[in-house]
Design a protein around this motif. Structure first.
Motif, short mmCIF file in Angstrom:
data_model
loop_
_atom_site.label_atom_id
_atom_site.label_comp_id
_atom_site.label_asym_id
_atom_site.label_seq_id
_atom_site.Cartn_x
_atom_site.Cartn_y
_atom_site.Cartn_z
N VAL A 1 0.87 -1.19 0.00
CA VAL A 1 0.00 0.00 0.00
C VAL A 1 0.90 1.23 0.00
O VAL A 1 1.81 1.34 0.82
N LYS A 2 0.65 2.14 -0.94
CA LYS A 2 1.42 3.38 -1.01
C LYS A 2 0.78 4.40 -0.07
O LYS A 2 -0.41 4.68 -0.16
N VAL A 3 1.58 4.94 0.85
CA VAL A 3 1.09 5.86 1.86
C VAL A 3 1.80 7.19 1.70
O VAL A 3 3.01 7.23 1.52
N GLU B 1 2.90 10.59 3.56
CA GLU B 1 3.11 11.16 4.88
C GLU B 1 4.01 12.37 4.75
O GLU B 1 5.12 12.26 4.24
N THR C 1 5.98 9.89 -0.23
CA THR C 1 5.29 8.61 -0.37
C THR C 1 6.21 7.49 0.10
O THR C 1 7.42 7.55 -0.09
N VAL D 1 3.92 0.63 2.57
CA VAL D 1 3.62 -0.12 3.78
C VAL D 1 3.07 -1.45 3.32
O VAL D 1 2.27 -1.51 2.39
N TYR E 1 -5.86 -6.81 6.00
CA TYR E 1 -6.18 -5.50 5.44
C TYR E 1 -7.33 -5.64 4.49
O TYR E 1 -7.24 -6.33 3.47
#
Length: 65
Positions: free
Chosen positions: A44-46, A48, A52, A55, A62
């Motif tokens: 999963v691209k997060v 913050e 980027t 995770v 999930y």
């Protein structure tokens, strides 16, 4: 050229390489805290603070809603 009803060399080779290799990866599931099997890996691209990062979750823990 393969004869009628036969597969080409490339098609036969790709069918022979369908062996699945499942092993534990170094990624830890943040929800369960356990290592994730390769077949269950869900990247999963997060974003913050404008950056980027990836995770990795287990597919079983999930769920997309």
């Amino acid at each position: 050229m393969p004869k009628k009803g036969e597969l080409s060399k490339t098609a036969r080779a790709s069918l022979a390489n369908r062996e699945t290799r499942d092993h534990l990866t170094q990624h830890i599931d943040p929800i369960t805290g356990e290592q994730i099997m390769l077949s269950q890996l869900f990247p999963v691209k997060v974003m913050e603070n404008g950056r980027t990062r990836m995770v990795y979750y287990s597919k079983s823990s999930y769920k997309l809603s």
